[in-house]
Design a protein around this motif. Structure first.
Motif, short mmCIF file in Angstrom:
data_model
loop_
_atom_site.label_atom_id
_atom_site.label_comp_id
_atom_site.label_asym_id
_atom_site.label_seq_id
_atom_site.Cartn_x
_atom_site.Cartn_y
_atom_site.Cartn_z
N UNK A 120 0.86 -1.19 0.00
CA UNK A 120 0.00 0.00 0.00
C UNK A 120 0.90 1.23 0.00
N UNK A 121 0.40 2.31 -0.56
CA UNK A 121 1.21 3.53 -0.62
C UNK A 121 0.38 4.69 -1.11
N UNK A 122 1.01 5.54 -1.89
CA UNK A 122 0.30 6.72 -2.38
C UNK A 122 -0.31 6.47 -3.76
N UNK A 123 -0.25 5.22 -4.22
CA UNK A 123 -0.79 4.89 -5.55
C UNK A 123 0.32 4.82 -6.57
N UNK A 124 0.10 4.03 -7.62
CA UNK A 124 1.16 3.85 -8.60
C UNK A 124 1.30 5.06 -9.51
N UNK A 172 6.75 19.04 13.46
CA UNK A 172 6.95 17.65 13.92
C UNK A 172 6.25 16.61 13.03
N UNK A 173 5.71 17.05 11.89
CA UNK A 173 4.89 16.13 11.10
C UNK A 173 5.68 15.43 10.00
N UNK A 174 5.63 14.09 10.03
CA UNK A 174 6.26 13.30 8.96
C UNK A 174 5.13 12.54 8.25
N UNK A 175 5.07 12.69 6.93
CA UNK A 175 4.09 11.94 6.11
C UNK A 175 4.85 10.89 5.33
N UNK A 176 4.60 9.63 5.68
CA UNK A 176 5.35 8.51 5.12
C UNK A 176 4.47 7.79 4.09
N UNK A 177 4.63 8.16 2.82
CA UNK A 177 3.76 7.61 1.77
C UNK A 177 4.15 6.19 1.37
N UNK A 178 5.22 5.66 1.96
CA UNK A 178 5.70 4.32 1.56
C UNK A 178 5.78 3.35 2.74
N UNK A 191 9.61 7.28 15.80
CA UNK A 191 9.58 8.72 15.54
C UNK A 191 9.05 9.49 16.75
N UNK A 192 8.08 8.86 17.43
CA UNK A 192 7.48 9.48 18.62
C UNK A 192 8.55 9.80 19.66
N UNK A 193 9.51 8.86 19.79
CA UNK A 193 10.59 9.05 20.77
C UNK A 193 11.34 10.34 20.53
N UNK A 194 11.30 10.81 19.27
CA UNK A 194 12.01 12.05 18.94
C UNK A 194 11.05 13.23 18.80
N UNK A 195 9.85 13.04 19.29
CA UNK A 195 8.86 14.13 19.27
C UNK A 195 8.23 14.34 17.92
N UNK A 196 8.38 13.36 17.02
CA UNK A 196 7.79 13.51 15.68
C UNK A 196 6.52 12.68 15.57
N UNK A 197 5.54 13.17 14.81
CA UNK A 197 4.34 12.37 14.57
C UNK A 197 4.43 11.82 13.14
N UNK A 198 4.04 10.58 12.97
CA UNK A 198 4.18 9.97 11.64
C UNK A 198 2.83 9.53 11.09
N UNK A 199 2.47 10.07 9.93
CA UNK A 199 1.26 9.63 9.24
C UNK A 199 1.70 8.66 8.15
N UNK A 200 1.31 7.41 8.29
CA UNK A 200 1.65 6.46 7.22
C UNK A 200 0.37 5.95 6.58
N UNK A 201 0.45 4.81 5.89
CA UNK A 201 -0.71 4.36 5.09
C UNK A 201 -1.28 3.07 5.67
N UNK A 202 -2.51 3.10 6.07
CA UNK A 202 -3.22 1.88 6.46
C UNK A 202 -2.71 1.21 7.71
N UNK A 203 -2.11 1.98 8.61
CA UNK A 203 -1.56 1.37 9.82
C UNK A 203 -2.42 1.74 11.04
N UNK A 204 -3.66 1.34 10.95
CA UNK A 204 -4.55 1.51 12.09
C UNK A 204 -5.04 2.92 12.28
#
Ligand code: NAD
Length: 438
Positions: A255-259, A407-413, A421-434
């Motif tokens: 899953x990701x950002x689409x082909x 602090x926002x990281x968008x992880x399309x892959x 990432x949280x340990x370093x104060x960053x929030x991570x938006x990924x794909x399909x992970x709950x």
């Protein structure tokens, strides 16, 4: 054998170099003078691992040369056509380059020459090429054969794929063409017979079927990833769970950002156009296309939601190429993402190990470029990771967090572990992970 390859792009250049590597004498023909000059000076116009050395070695050894002059195909036993087939306005494949190349070659080809269409073309195109070629050659009272031989190489691994193909699909109408192609590919076909012969129309469909099947797998997983977010499942677990079933297999389930890229989007659209042309509904293919558009927009909407809510001023982009291992940005997700950010007045700084030159053709200095991933993050409110290049796989999050303003990281892959990432104060938006992705 004496061969010509028309078109010196991702497919034509790899075909020419690999055919020369196994001992054939190859002339590469392209209408782009700058490209031909660069090739004759020892450079190559694209980024493709291992290709530059292969081209240079075979050029130095006298088995490979490049020209804009079709007259040099006058003694060729076979001529590959590997020019582009971009989408027309209605999504169907634009065949003007293929037909122009066939016409130009037919003016010089010797009697009995074999034209091998390698470009991805809709069913029936090789027949049109045969008509074009025989019309031209009849004027000179000579004749040619025409075959279709789709290419399955993957950018980023193109040389390896060509030298060691899984299969060599060939659409032919006569024994003579079959024998010629067997001889031409003999060096790639030694330890087992990889050649699959069929009629030309089936071969044309085979190429589209392969790409559309792979695109469908990706779209299926992307659909499920959006469901995972709402029902609090993890698409990565689902992927591992189904990929281990050998009827399904591991590949193309991410899953990701689409082909994106130069093949899947255009080939899915072209197959749909063929269905429409012949009055045949292709609902699965249509869904694979629709789902891809939804997935890309889904990611962009989520990003832009944060941009607006947080008043984001600066964004770092890791990855511009549509996938790792290439500089190709055709239909790359980065184009839509960066344009959305620019439209919202966000300053963009990008890092990509191969595609910066391509990106400069698109945006010039409207965005900034950095060689080091961390340097792109300086004062960035968000980091958006779009291509899974190895250099982005294990970042030093402590350094990244320090450089970023936000602090926002968008992880399309789906490269990263959110808790890390949280340990370093960053929030991570990924794909399909709950639900954490919502
Ligand atoms: N790129 C891939 O990964 C890939 C894989 C498999 C199949 N294909 C198919 O192969 C074909 C070529 O794709 P590509 O990515 O190599 O394209 P490309 O755009 O990289 O290269 C096409 C080349 O053809 C040249 N050209 C155009 N018209 C010409 C003419 N009349 N005479 C001589 N040269 C001409 C262009 O200048 C260009 O250098 C397409 O049909 C594509 O769908 C591509």
């Amino acid at each position: 054998m004496k061969l010509c390859v028309v078109g010196s792009g991702y497919v034509g250049l790899v075909t020419a170099a690999c055919m020369a590597e196994v001992g054939h004498h190859v002339v590469g023909i392209d209408i782009d003078t700058a490209k031909v000059d660069l090739l004759n000076q020892g450079g190559i116009p694209i980024y493709e691992p291992g290709l530059e050395a292969l081209v240079e070695k075979n050029r130095q050894q006298g088995r490979l040369k490049f020209t804009t002059d079709y007259a040099l195909c006058a003694d060729a036993e076979a001529i590959f056509i590997a020019v582009g087939t971009p989408p027309d306005e209605d999504g169907s494949a634009d065949l003007q380059y293929v037909l122009a190349a066939a016409k130009s070659a037919a003016a010089y080809m010797p009697d009995g020459c074999l034209v091998v269409v390698k470009s991805t073309v809709p069913v029936g195109t090789t027949d049109k090429v045969a008509q074009e070629v025989s019309g031209q050659m009849a004027k000179r009272q000579v004749a040619a054969y025409v075959a279709f031989n789709p290419e399955f190489l993957r950018e980023g691994n193109a040389v390896g794929d060509f030298l060691k193909p899984d299969r060599i699909v060939v659409g032919v109408e006569e024994e003579h063409s079959q024998a010629l192609l067997k001889r031409m590919y003999a060096a790639f076909n030694r330890n087992r017979d990889r050649m699959i012969f069929m009629d030309r129309r089936s071969a044309e469909l085979t190429k589209y079927a392969a790409n559309c099947m792979l695109a469908t797998r990706i779209s299926f997983m992307n659909d499920l990833s959006r469901l995972c977010e709402v029902v609090d499942g993890d698409i990565e677990s689902v992927r591992r769970g189904i990929g281990s079933d050998e009827r399904i297999g591991q590949h193309f389930l991410y899953a990701g950002i689409g082909y994106g890229g130069s093949c899947f989007p255009k080939d899915v659209q072209a197959l749909l156009a063929t269905g429409e042309q012949y009055g045949v509904d292709l609902p699965v293919v249509a869904a694979a296309w629709q789902a891809n558009k939804i997935q890309r927009q889904w990611f962009i909407d989520r990003l832009m939601g944060v941009v607006q809510a947080q008043g984001v001023k600066r964004a770092a982009i890791w990855g511009l190429a549509f996938k790792p291992g290439t500089d190709d940005m055709r239909e790359a997700p980065s184009i839509d993402v960066v344009n959305a950010l620019l439209d919202a007045g966000v300053e963009v700084v990008a890092c990509d190990p191969a595609a910066v030159k391509e990106a400069q053709h698109i945006w010039g200095d409207k965005i900034g470029y950095e060689d080091a991933p961390e340097a792109a993050c300086v004062a960035a409110d968000v980091l958006v990771v779009l291509t899974e290049w190895l250099m982005f796989r294990e970042p030093d999050w402590a350094v990244v967090a320090k450089k970023m303003a936000g602090k926002h990281v968008f992880d399309a892959r789906n490269l990263y572990v959110q808790d890390e990432l949280k340990e370093h104060g960053l929030s991570c938006v990924s794909i399909g992970r709950g639900k954490s992705c919502l």
